[in-house]
Design a protein around this motif. Structure first.
Motif, mmCIF file in Angstrom:
data_model
loop_
_atom_site.group_PDB
_atom_site.id
_atom_site.type_symbol
_atom_site.label_atom_id
_atom_site.label_comp_id
_atom_site.label_asym_id
_atom_site.label_seq_id
_atom_site.Cartn_x
_atom_site.Cartn_y
_atom_site.Cartn_z
ATOM 1 N N ALA A 159 8.452 2.069 1.311
ATOM 2 C CA ALA A 159 7.721 2.532 2.496
ATOM 3 C C ALA A 159 6.938 1.388 3.130
ATOM 4 N N LEU A 160 6.302 0.570 2.303
ATOM 5 C CA LEU A 160 5.553 -0.561 2.846
ATOM 6 C C LEU A 160 6.481 -1.552 3.540
ATOM 7 N N PHE B 228 0.431 11.181 5.704
ATOM 8 C CA PHE B 228 -0.455 11.817 4.735
ATOM 9 C C PHE B 228 -1.536 12.589 5.477
ATOM 10 N N ARG B 229 -2.132 13.537 4.786
ATOM 11 C CA ARG B 229 -3.249 14.308 5.340
ATOM 12 C C ARG B 229 -4.441 14.217 4.394
ATOM 13 N N PHE B 230 -5.617 14.219 4.981
ATOM 14 C CA PHE B 230 -6.833 14.274 4.186
ATOM 15 C C PHE B 230 -7.066 15.711 3.742
ATOM 16 N N ALA C 286 -2.682 5.180 6.248
ATOM 17 C CA ALA C 286 -1.514 5.446 5.403
ATOM 18 C C ALA C 286 -1.107 4.182 4.655
ATOM 19 N N LYS C 287 -1.133 3.049 5.345
ATOM 20 C CA LYS C 287 -0.780 1.780 4.700
ATOM 21 C C LYS C 287 -1.783 1.453 3.606
ATOM 22 N N ASP C 288 -3.074 1.688 3.858
ATOM 23 C CA ASP C 288 -4.100 1.459 2.833
ATOM 24 C C ASP C 288 -3.861 2.350 1.619
ATOM 25 N N HIS C 289 -3.479 3.604 1.866
ATOM 26 C CA HIS C 289 -3.198 4.540 0.769
ATOM 27 C C HIS C 289 -2.021 4.036 -0.077
ATOM 28 N N LEU C 290 -0.970 3.567 0.582
ATOM 29 C CA LEU C 290 0.196 3.051 -0.137
ATOM 30 C C LEU C 290 -0.149 1.788 -0.927
ATOM 31 N N LEU C 291 -0.927 0.907 -0.330
ATOM 32 C CA LEU C 291 -1.335 -0.315 -1.032
ATOM 33 C C LEU C 291 -2.210 0.019 -2.244
ATOM 34 N N GLU C 292 -3.087 1.007 -2.090
ATOM 35 C CA GLU C 292 -3.938 1.428 -3.202
ATOM 36 C C GLU C 292 -3.101 2.034 -4.325
ATOM 37 N N ALA C 293 -2.105 2.838 -3.970
ATOM 38 C CA ALA C 293 -1.222 3.428 -4.980
ATOM 39 C C ALA C 293 -0.472 2.333 -5.730
ATOM 40 N N VAL D 46 6.187 5.305 -7.215
ATOM 41 C CA VAL D 46 6.656 6.388 -6.349
ATOM 42 C C VAL D 46 5.555 7.421 -6.173
ATOM 43 N N LEU D 47 5.615 8.168 -5.060
ATOM 44 C CA LEU D 47 4.689 9.266 -4.789
ATOM 45 C C LEU D 47 5.505 10.524 -4.526
ATOM 46 N N PRO D 48 5.054 11.685 -5.021
ATOM 47 C CA PRO D 48 5.806 12.921 -4.773
ATOM 48 C C PRO D 48 5.593 13.421 -3.352
ATOM 49 N N PHE D 49 6.614 14.043 -2.794
ATOM 50 C CA PHE D 49 6.488 14.729 -1.512
ATOM 51 C C PHE D 49 6.467 16.213 -1.806
#
Length: 86
Positions: free
Chosen positions: A27-28, A40-42, A53-60, A67-70
């Motif tokens: 994704a990045l 993503f939603r808060f 969203a990019k910050d969230h992915l970088l933090e993960a 991977v993150l679940p959908f």
């Protein structure tokens, strides 16, 4: 009279269940800012901006999550990056 060959309901009791997950690195690398917006939603329901969203992915990724679940998935275990042995 021939019987009609109809497949079972794919989401019924004998159907298949598919769990979808997102590759954080993919994704990045591949997702545009326009696609990131609202990914993503808060907790309050507000959609995130592309930068959030990019910050969230970088933090993960920093936490070792590959991977993150959908969607709601029971029993999901994050695949973590394996560190090389010394």
């Amino acid at each position: 009279m021939p019987t009609e060959n109809t497949p079972a309901d794919p989401f019924g009791p004998n159907g298949r269940t598919f769990h979808i997950h997102l590759s954080v690195r993919g994704a990045l690398r591949d997702v545009s800012k326009r696609q990131l917006k609202g990914m993503f939603r808060f907790e309050g329901g507000r959609e995130c901006t592309a930068d959030e969203a990019k910050d969230h992915l970088l933090e993960a990724l920093a936490q070792g999550k590959e991977v993150l679940p959908f969607g709601p998935v029971r029993g999901f275990r994050f695949r973590r990056r394996r560190l090389p042995r010394p």
